[in-house]
Design a protein around this motif. Structure first.
Motif, PDB file in Angstrom:
ATOM      1  N   ASN A   1      20.614   3.095  24.944  1.00 14.77           N
ATOM      2  CA  ASN A   1      19.163   3.040  25.139  1.00 14.77           C
ATOM      3  C   ASN A   1      18.613   4.452  25.061  1.00 14.77           C
ATOM      4  O   ASN A   1      19.157   5.366  25.674  1.00 14.77           O
ATOM      5  CB  ASN A   1      18.801   2.441  26.501  1.00 14.77           C
ATOM      6  CG  ASN A   1      17.294   2.298  26.640  1.00 14.77           C
ATOM      7  OD1 ASN A   1      16.717   1.317  26.163  1.00 14.77           O
ATOM      8  ND2 ASN A   1      16.625   3.278  27.239  1.00 14.77           N
TER       9      ASN A   1
ATOM     10  N   SER B   1       9.255   8.088  27.236  1.00 13.80           N
ATOM     11  CA  SER B   1       8.964   6.683  27.524  1.00 13.80           C
ATOM     12  C   SER B   1       7.584   6.529  28.149  1.00 13.80           C
ATOM     13  O   SER B   1       7.150   7.372  28.928  1.00 13.80           O
ATOM     14  CB  SER B   1       9.987   6.128  28.523  1.00 13.80           C
ATOM     15  OG  SER B   1      11.252   6.049  27.939  1.00 13.80           O
TER      16      SER B   1
ATOM     17  N   VAL C   1      13.640  -0.020  31.081  1.00 17.31           N
ATOM     18  CA  VAL C   1      14.886   0.755  31.240  1.00 17.31           C
ATOM     19  C   VAL C   1      15.495   0.467  32.611  1.00 17.31           C
ATOM     20  O   VAL C   1      16.708   0.277  32.741  1.00 17.31           O
ATOM     21  CB  VAL C   1      14.610   2.275  31.066  1.00 17.31           C
ATOM     22  CG1 VAL C   1      15.837   3.096  31.437  1.00 17.31           C
ATOM     23  CG2 VAL C   1      14.173   2.579  29.640  1.00 17.31           C
TER      24      VAL C   1
ATOM     25  N   ARG D   1      19.158  -1.137  33.313  1.00 19.52           N
ATOM     26  CA  ARG D   1      20.167  -0.550  34.223  1.00 19.52           C
ATOM     27  C   ARG D   1      20.639  -1.598  35.219  1.00 19.52           C
ATOM     28  O   ARG D   1      21.842  -1.744  35.446  1.00 19.52           O
ATOM     29  CB  ARG D   1      19.565   0.628  35.007  1.00 19.52           C
ATOM     30  CG  ARG D   1      19.550   1.914  34.248  1.00 19.52           C
ATOM     31  CD  ARG D   1      19.085   3.052  35.161  1.00 19.52           C
ATOM     32  NE  ARG D   1      18.858   4.268  34.389  1.00 19.52           N
ATOM     33  CZ  ARG D   1      18.359   5.376  34.874  1.00 19.52           C
ATOM     34  NH1 ARG D   1      18.010   5.445  36.152  1.00 19.52           N
ATOM     35  NH2 ARG D   1      18.185   6.436  34.109  1.00 19.52           N
TER      36      ARG D   1
ATOM     37  N   THR E   1      23.562  15.849  28.910  1.00 23.92           N
ATOM     38  CA  THR E   1      22.402  15.221  29.558  1.00 23.92           C
ATOM     39  C   THR E   1      22.374  15.551  31.052  1.00 23.92           C
ATOM     40  O   THR E   1      21.315  15.794  31.623  1.00 23.92           O
ATOM     41  CB  THR E   1      22.448  13.684  29.322  1.00 23.92           C
ATOM     42  OG1 THR E   1      22.382  13.463  27.910  1.00 23.92           O
ATOM     43  CG2 THR E   1      21.315  12.970  30.007  1.00 23.92           C
TER      44      THR E   1
ATOM     45  N   LEU F   1      20.415   8.217  37.557  1.00 24.87           N
ATOM     46  CA  LEU F   1      21.003   7.012  36.945  1.00 24.87           C
ATOM     47  C   LEU F   1      21.089   5.835  37.914  1.00 24.87           C
ATOM     48  O   LEU F   1      22.032   5.048  37.857  1.00 24.87           O
ATOM     49  CB  LEU F   1      22.386   7.322  36.336  1.00 24.87           C
ATOM     50  CG  LEU F   1      22.420   8.439  35.296  1.00 24.87           C
ATOM     51  CD1 LEU F   1      23.840   8.631  34.767  1.00 24.87           C
ATOM     52  CD2 LEU F   1      21.471   8.157  34.141  1.00 24.87           C
ATOM     53  N   THR F   2      20.117   5.755  38.802  1.00 26.98           N
ATOM     54  CA  THR F   2      20.078   4.646  39.761  1.00 26.98           C
ATOM     55  C   THR F   2      18.948   3.680  39.387  1.00 26.98           C
ATOM     56  O   THR F   2      18.059   4.030  38.602  1.00 26.98           O
ATOM     57  CB  THR F   2      19.814   5.183  41.174  1.00 26.98           C
ATOM     58  OG1 THR F   2      18.714   6.099  41.105  1.00 26.98           O
ATOM     59  CG2 THR F   2      21.025   5.895  41.728  1.00 26.98           C
TER      60      THR F   2
ATOM     61  N   GLU G   1      23.042   6.098  28.087  1.00 24.21           N
ATOM     62  CA  GLU G   1      21.727   6.767  28.074  1.00 24.21           C
ATOM     63  C   GLU G   1      21.834   8.173  27.493  1.00 24.21           C
ATOM     64  O   GLU G   1      21.271   9.128  28.019  1.00 24.21           O
ATOM     65  CB  GLU G   1      21.124   6.778  29.488  1.00 24.21           C
ATOM     66  CG  GLU G   1      20.696   5.392  29.946  1.00 24.21           C
ATOM     67  CD  GLU G   1      19.634   5.413  31.035  1.00 24.21           C
ATOM     68  OE1 GLU G   1      18.631   6.132  30.905  1.00 24.21           O
ATOM     69  OE2 GLU G   1      19.833   4.720  32.038  1.00 24.21           O
TER      70      GLU G   1
END
Ligand SMILES: NC(=O)c1ccc[n+]([C@@H]2O[C@H](COP(=O)([O-])OP(=O)(O)OC[C@H]3O[C@@H](n4cnc5c(N)ncnc54)[C@H](O)[C@@H]3O)[C@@H](O)[C@H]2O)c1
Ligand SMILES: Nc1nc(=O)c(N)c(NC[C@H](O)[C@H](O)[C@H](O)COP(=O)(O)O)[nH]1
Length: 227
Positions: free
Chosen positions: A8, A28, A36, A40, A52, A60-61, A154
């Motif tokens: 994504n 975004s 997104v 996830r 990244t 990333l939660t 990601e």
């Protein structure tokens, strides 16, 4: 066997996923960020490259409390497993991916500094695969063995390149945003060296979303989830 793997990403209309300083750019739209978040929440693990982590320091939660609650009701942890592909164990010890919010796996290669690996082991699980670079097939096989069936990638552009080159990507979802970032050296969705023959994809869906459009591509090379 390996999980279903989808990338994504958010891209400017001139094809960039960041600027030429590799800073985090909000590409975004709010509508896309909501999608997104749902993607996830529907994944067993979320993976990024060390590039990244170093430039964006992502958490990333899952952001939505409702989506986290739904996961718990389904018997899952609040957040998917976080996976960092980090050959030389460069993940900073104060990175947000190492916080307690979710289970985290740092995948390193054999070249990684042993002392740093030990420090990482106090904060996350460390998986060693590959000599100089992380062996992505071995990593995906490991993730499958611990129950990961759906893996969301990601970025960034280097990880995207390696996964596509090795035929390990089933789908790519791109949000094309109404903005121009420009920059000769700004990363695009996929970096690396050009393929001799372009890898083909089949158009799966197109959806206008806020100030942009979300497109899902099915990759032709994905080798039936076998490793
Ligand atoms: N717009 C978006 O959707 C989006 C998403 C993620 C990242 N980004 C941007 O992408 C940039 C980071 O991308 P990047 O390409 O620099 O880094 P990356 O996140 O792709 O990480 C690449 C690094 O991973 C390591 N690695 C280990 N094993 C590897 C393997 N087998 N193959 C490839 N790499 C391997 C290497 O050290 C490599 O340098 C940042 O600017 C970030 O803001 C944008
Ligand atoms: N979908 C998406 N749209 C963007 O505009 C953008 N810049 C990223 N970039 C991916 C990157 O890794 C981000 O840093 C994480 O999406 C942040 O994740 P957190 O909110 O910290 O959990 N991703």
């Amino acid at each position: 066997m390996r999980p279903f793997v989808f990338i994504n990403a958010a891209m400017s209309l001139d094809g960039k996923i960041s600027n030429d300083r590799r800073e985090q750019v909000r590409i975004s739209s709010p509508e896309d960020f909501r999608v997104v978040d749902r993607l996830r929440a529907e994944s067993d693990a979320v993976m990024v490259g060390i590039g990244t982590v170093l430039s964006d320091d992502p958490k990333l939660t899952v952001k939505s409390e409702e989506l986290r609650r739904e996961r718990v009701e389904r018997g899952l942890p609040e957040n998917p497993i976080r996976v960092v592909v980090d050959s030389r164990a460069r993940t900073p010890l104060n990175s947000q991916v190492l916080n307690q919010a979710a289970r985290t796996i740092v995948a390193v290669a054999e070249v990684a500094d042993e002392e740093k690996v030990e420090l990482l082991r106090r904060r996350a699980e460390v998986f060693v695969a590959g000599k100089e670079r992380v062996d992505l097939r071995a990593l995906l096989e490991h993730l499958y063995s611990i129950g990961v069936r759906r893996l969301m990638v990601e970025g960034g552009s280097e990880i995207n390149y390696s996964l596509i080159r090795e035929g390990l990507v089933d789908e790519i979802r791109v949000f094309y945003s109404g903005m121009v970032i420009a920059g000769r050296r700004a990363p695009t969705l996929v970096s690396g060296e050009s393929f001799d023959t372009p890898v083909e994809a089949r158009l799966k869906s197109v959806e206008p979303l806020g100030n942009g459009v979300a497109v899902v591509w099915e990759m032709r090379t994905a080798n039936l989830r076998k490793v």
